[in-house]
Design a protein around this motif. Structure first.
Motif, PDB file in Angstrom:
ATOM      1  N   SER A   1      48.284 -20.450   5.211  1.00  8.78           N
ATOM      2  CA  SER A   1      47.376 -19.866   3.058  1.00  8.78           C
ATOM      3  C   SER A   1      46.212 -18.831   4.130  1.00  8.78           C
ATOM      4  O   SER A   1      45.876 -18.590   5.003  1.00  8.78           O
ATOM      5  CB  SER A   1      46.750 -20.848   3.406  1.00  8.78           C
ATOM      6  OG  SER A   1      47.601 -22.171   3.096  1.00  8.78           O
ATOM      7  N   LEU A   2      45.831 -18.788   3.338  1.00 11.15           N
ATOM      8  CA  LEU A   2      44.647 -17.044   3.339  1.00 11.15           C
ATOM      9  C   LEU A   2      43.837 -17.002   1.808  1.00 11.15           C
ATOM     10  O   LEU A   2      44.563 -17.715   0.485  1.00 11.15           O
ATOM     11  CB  LEU A   2      45.320 -15.610   2.994  1.00 11.15           C
ATOM     12  CG  LEU A   2      46.324 -15.111   4.086  1.00 11.15           C
ATOM     13  CD1 LEU A   2      46.857 -13.672   4.024  1.00 11.15           C
ATOM     14  CD2 LEU A   2      45.057 -14.825   5.616  1.00 11.15           C
ATOM     15  N   ARG A   3      42.707 -16.516   1.842  1.00 12.48           N
ATOM     16  CA  ARG A   3      42.214 -17.058   0.821  1.00 12.48           C
ATOM     17  C   ARG A   3      41.319 -14.856   0.913  1.00 12.48           C
ATOM     18  O   ARG A   3      40.896 -14.649   1.433  1.00 12.48           O
ATOM     19  CB  ARG A   3      40.770 -17.628   0.826  1.00 12.48           C
ATOM     20  CG  ARG A   3      39.881 -17.737  -0.551  1.00 12.48           C
ATOM     21  CD  ARG A   3      38.550 -18.188  -0.131  1.00 12.48           C
ATOM     22  NE  ARG A   3      39.048 -20.243  -0.450  1.00 12.48           N
ATOM     23  CZ  ARG A   3      38.627 -20.834  -0.460  1.00 12.48           C
ATOM     24  NH1 ARG A   3      37.090 -20.761  -1.086  1.00 12.48           N
ATOM     25  NH2 ARG A   3      39.316 -22.046  -0.231  1.00 12.48           N
ATOM     26  N   LEU A   4      42.127 -14.870  -0.403  1.00 10.94           N
ATOM     27  CA  LEU A   4      41.429 -13.489  -0.715  1.00 10.94           C
ATOM     28  C   LEU A   4      40.106 -13.250  -1.823  1.00 10.94           C
ATOM     29  O   LEU A   4      40.241 -14.343  -2.380  1.00 10.94           O
ATOM     30  CB  LEU A   4      42.569 -12.440  -1.468  1.00 10.94           C
ATOM     31  CG  LEU A   4      43.840 -12.057  -1.008  1.00 10.94           C
ATOM     32  CD1 LEU A   4      44.531 -10.533  -1.646  1.00 10.94           C
ATOM     33  CD2 LEU A   4      43.482 -11.641   0.537  1.00 10.94           C
ATOM     34  N   ALA A   5      38.873 -12.069  -0.928  1.00 11.55           N
ATOM     35  CA  ALA A   5      38.305 -12.262  -2.386  1.00 11.55           C
ATOM     36  C   ALA A   5      37.687 -11.056  -2.555  1.00 11.55           C
ATOM     37  O   ALA A   5      38.249 -10.242  -1.716  1.00 11.55           O
ATOM     38  CB  ALA A   5      37.281 -12.745  -1.416  1.00 11.55           C
ATOM     39  N   CYS A   6      36.927 -10.638  -3.509  1.00  8.61           N
ATOM     40  CA  CYS A   6      37.173  -9.875  -4.422  1.00  8.61           C
ATOM     41  C   CYS A   6      35.371  -9.467  -4.565  1.00  8.61           C
ATOM     42  O   CYS A   6      34.850 -10.472  -5.172  1.00  8.61           O
ATOM     43  CB  CYS A   6      37.646 -10.046  -6.192  1.00  8.61           C
ATOM     44  SG  CYS A   6      37.063  -8.263  -7.021  1.00  8.61           S
ATOM     45  N   GLY A   7      35.114  -8.479  -4.015  1.00 12.59           N
ATOM     46  CA  GLY A   7      33.501  -8.155  -3.714  1.00 12.59           C
ATOM     47  C   GLY A   7      33.233  -6.899  -3.572  1.00 12.59           C
ATOM     48  O   GLY A   7      33.773  -6.296  -4.536  1.00 12.59           O
ATOM     49  N   GLY A   8      31.501  -6.617  -3.693  1.00 18.67           N
ATOM     50  CA  GLY A   8      32.428  -5.156  -3.675  1.00 18.67           C
ATOM     51  C   GLY A   8      29.850  -4.713  -2.903  1.00 18.67           C
ATOM     52  O   GLY A   8      29.332  -5.164  -4.081  1.00 18.67           O
ATOM     53  N   SER A   9      29.666  -4.100  -2.206  1.00 17.78           N
ATOM     54  CA  SER A   9      28.391  -3.769  -1.736  1.00 17.78           C
ATOM     55  C   SER A   9      27.829  -2.793  -3.160  1.00 17.78           C
ATOM     56  O   SER A   9      28.536  -1.881  -2.888  1.00 17.78           O
ATOM     57  CB  SER A   9      28.444  -3.134  -0.817  1.00 17.78           C
ATOM     58  OG  SER A   9      26.824  -2.738  -0.180  1.00 17.78           O
ATOM     59  N   GLY A  10      26.596  -3.208  -2.811  1.00 16.19           N
ATOM     60  CA  GLY A  10      25.814  -2.368  -4.450  1.00 16.19           C
ATOM     61  C   GLY A  10      26.707  -2.089  -5.716  1.00 16.19           C
ATOM     62  O   GLY A  10      26.798  -1.611  -6.760  1.00 16.19           O
TER      63      GLY A  10
ATOM     64  N   LYS B   1      52.545 -18.701  -9.378  1.00 16.94           N
ATOM     65  CA  LYS B   1      52.558 -20.501 -10.021  1.00 16.94           C
ATOM     66  C   LYS B   1      52.946 -21.807  -9.127  1.00 16.94           C
ATOM     67  O   LYS B   1      54.306 -21.535  -8.171  1.00 16.94           O
ATOM     68  CB  LYS B   1      53.066 -21.016 -11.651  1.00 16.94           C
ATOM     69  CG  LYS B   1      51.672 -19.948 -12.594  1.00 16.94           C
ATOM     70  CD  LYS B   1      52.746 -20.997 -13.644  1.00 16.94           C
ATOM     71  CE  LYS B   1      51.661 -20.032 -14.894  1.00 16.94           C
ATOM     72  NZ  LYS B   1      52.380 -19.755 -16.197  1.00 16.94           N
ATOM     73  N   GLY B   2      51.723 -22.714  -8.553  1.00 17.75           N
ATOM     74  CA  GLY B   2      52.014 -23.356  -8.208  1.00 17.75           C
ATOM     75  C   GLY B   2      51.264 -23.930  -6.459  1.00 17.75           C
ATOM     76  O   GLY B   2      51.305 -24.517  -6.038  1.00 17.75           O
ATOM     77  N   ARG B   3      51.653 -22.582  -6.014  1.00 24.61           N
ATOM     78  CA  ARG B   3      51.090 -22.080  -4.654  1.00 24.61           C
ATOM     79  C   ARG B   3      50.010 -20.780  -4.188  1.00 24.61           C
ATOM     80  O   ARG B   3      48.763 -21.393  -3.582  1.00 24.61           O
ATOM     81  CB  ARG B   3      52.349 -20.680  -4.910  1.00 24.61           C
ATOM     82  CG  ARG B   3      53.393 -21.506  -4.110  1.00 24.61           C
ATOM     83  CD  ARG B   3      54.347 -20.862  -3.730  1.00 24.61           C
ATOM     84  NE  ARG B   3      54.760 -19.544  -3.936  1.00 24.61           N
ATOM     85  CZ  ARG B   3      54.097 -18.448  -3.352  1.00 24.61           C
ATOM     86  NH1 ARG B   3      53.871 -18.337  -1.993  1.00 24.61           N
ATOM     87  NH2 ARG B   3      54.902 -17.430  -4.026  1.00 24.61           N
TER      88      ARG B   3
ATOM     89  N   TYR C   1      38.242 -15.682  -6.599  1.00 21.90           N
ATOM     90  CA  TYR C   1      38.224 -15.607  -5.054  1.00 21.90           C
ATOM     91  C   TYR C   1      40.351 -16.067  -6.072  1.00 21.90           C
ATOM     92  O   TYR C   1      40.197 -16.520  -6.429  1.00 21.90           O
ATOM     93  CB  TYR C   1      38.001 -16.874  -4.444  1.00 21.90           C
ATOM     94  CG  TYR C   1      37.103 -16.746  -3.679  1.00 21.90           C
ATOM     95  CD1 TYR C   1      35.267 -17.364  -4.498  1.00 21.90           C
ATOM     96  CD2 TYR C   1      36.536 -16.231  -2.448  1.00 21.90           C
ATOM     97  CE1 TYR C   1      34.616 -17.270  -3.801  1.00 21.90           C
ATOM     98  CE2 TYR C   1      35.570 -16.006  -2.199  1.00 21.90           C
ATOM     99  CZ  TYR C   1      34.388 -16.509  -2.351  1.00 21.90           C
ATOM    100  OH  TYR C   1      33.054 -16.331  -2.198  1.00 21.90           O
ATOM    101  N   LEU C   2      40.954 -15.716  -4.924  1.00 20.00           N
ATOM    102  CA  LEU C   2      42.518 -15.400  -4.922  1.00 20.00           C
ATOM    103  C   LEU C   2      42.806 -16.763  -3.703  1.00 20.00           C
ATOM    104  O   LEU C   2      43.299 -15.909  -2.750  1.00 20.00           O
ATOM    105  CB  LEU C   2      43.371 -14.624  -4.858  1.00 20.00           C
ATOM    106  CG  LEU C   2      45.120 -15.460  -4.972  1.00 20.00           C
ATOM    107  CD1 LEU C   2      44.676 -16.020  -6.340  1.00 20.00           C
ATOM    108  CD2 LEU C   2      45.594 -13.096  -4.733  1.00 20.00           C
ATOM    109  N   GLN C   3      42.911 -18.495  -3.540  1.00 21.22           N
ATOM    110  CA  GLN C   3      43.419 -18.865  -2.695  1.00 21.22           C
ATOM    111  C   GLN C   3      45.150 -18.644  -3.105  1.00 21.22           C
ATOM    112  O   GLN C   3      45.242 -18.988  -4.044  1.00 21.22           O
ATOM    113  CB  GLN C   3      43.562 -20.574  -2.925  1.00 21.22           C
ATOM    114  CG  GLN C   3      43.705 -21.445  -2.112  1.00 21.22           C
ATOM    115  CD  GLN C   3      42.966 -20.930  -0.787  1.00 21.22           C
ATOM    116  OE1 GLN C   3      42.579 -20.967  -0.417  1.00 21.22           O
ATOM    117  NE2 GLN C   3      44.197 -21.189   0.459  1.00 21.22           N
ATOM    118  N   MET C   4      45.518 -18.705  -1.099  1.00 22.69           N
ATOM    119  CA  MET C   4      47.102 -18.311  -2.027  1.00 22.69           C
ATOM    120  C   MET C   4      47.853 -19.833  -0.174  1.00 22.69           C
ATOM    121  O   MET C   4      47.393 -19.261   0.590  1.00 22.69           O
ATOM    122  CB  MET C   4      47.409 -17.097  -1.046  1.00 22.69           C
ATOM    123  CG  MET C   4      46.743 -16.028  -2.105  1.00 22.69           C
ATOM    124  SD  MET C   4      47.337 -14.600  -1.549  1.00 22.69           S
ATOM    125  CE  MET C   4      46.909 -14.038   0.127  1.00 22.69           C
TER     126      MET C   4
END
Length: 120
Positions: free
Chosen positions: A15-24, A66-68, A76-79
Motif C-alpha cells: 500500500s501507499l498513501r498519496l497526499a496533495c498539498g502545497g507550500s503557500g 475501485k475496491g483498492r 489523500y489517496l489511499q492505495m
C-alpha cells in the motif's frame, strides 16, 4: 503550487498513501474545492483515478481502482493491494467550487507528479 507526496517503489499487494498539498497554496484555506487524482503510465494517456469534494465528501473512483483505492479527507489517496499496472506518475489537481469531475479541464492547478512503481 500544488505538491504530491507519498509515492515510492513497492511490491505488488502493498500500500501507499498519496497526499496533495502545497507550500503557500491558499486553495485549501477557504471555500469549496475538488481534488482530482490522475495518473500517466509510460506510453499511455493520462487517466483519471479519483476525485473528492471538500464541501460534502462527494467522491468517485475509476473502475480500474475501485475496491483498492480510496479518496480520504479530500486530499489523500489511499492505495491498497497495488498491482504492477498501477505503475505511473500520479498527479493531484485542484478545482474551485464543488462537484467531482473526471475531466482534466475541471481543474485549475496541478502538481508536478509523484512516481509510483509497483513490482511483481
Amino acid at each position: 503550487q500544488l505538491l504530491e507526496s507519498g509515492g515510492g517503489s513497492v511490491q505488488a499487494g502493498e500500500s501507499l498513501r498519496l497526499a496533495c498539498g502545497g507550500s503557500g497554496f491558499t486553495g485549501f484555506s477557504f471555500g469549496n474545492y475538488v481534488i482530482g487524482w490522475f495518473r500517466q503510465a509510460p506510453g499511455k494517456e493520462r487517466e483519471w483515478i479519483s476525485c473528492m469534494s471538500n464541501r460534502d465528501g462527494d467522491n468517485d473512483l475509476a473502475d480500474a481502482v475501485k475496491g483498492r483505492f480510496t479518496a480520504m479527507d479530500t486530499v489523500y489517496l489511499q492505495m491498497n493491494n497495488l498491482r504492477p499496472e498501477d505503475t505511473a506518475i500520479y498527479y493531484c489537481a485542484w478545482g474551485s467550487g464543488f462537484g467531482c469531475s473526471t475531466r482534466a479541464q475541471r481543474y485549475d492547478y496541478w502538481g508536478q507528479g509523484t512516481q509510483v512503481t509497483v513490482s511483481s
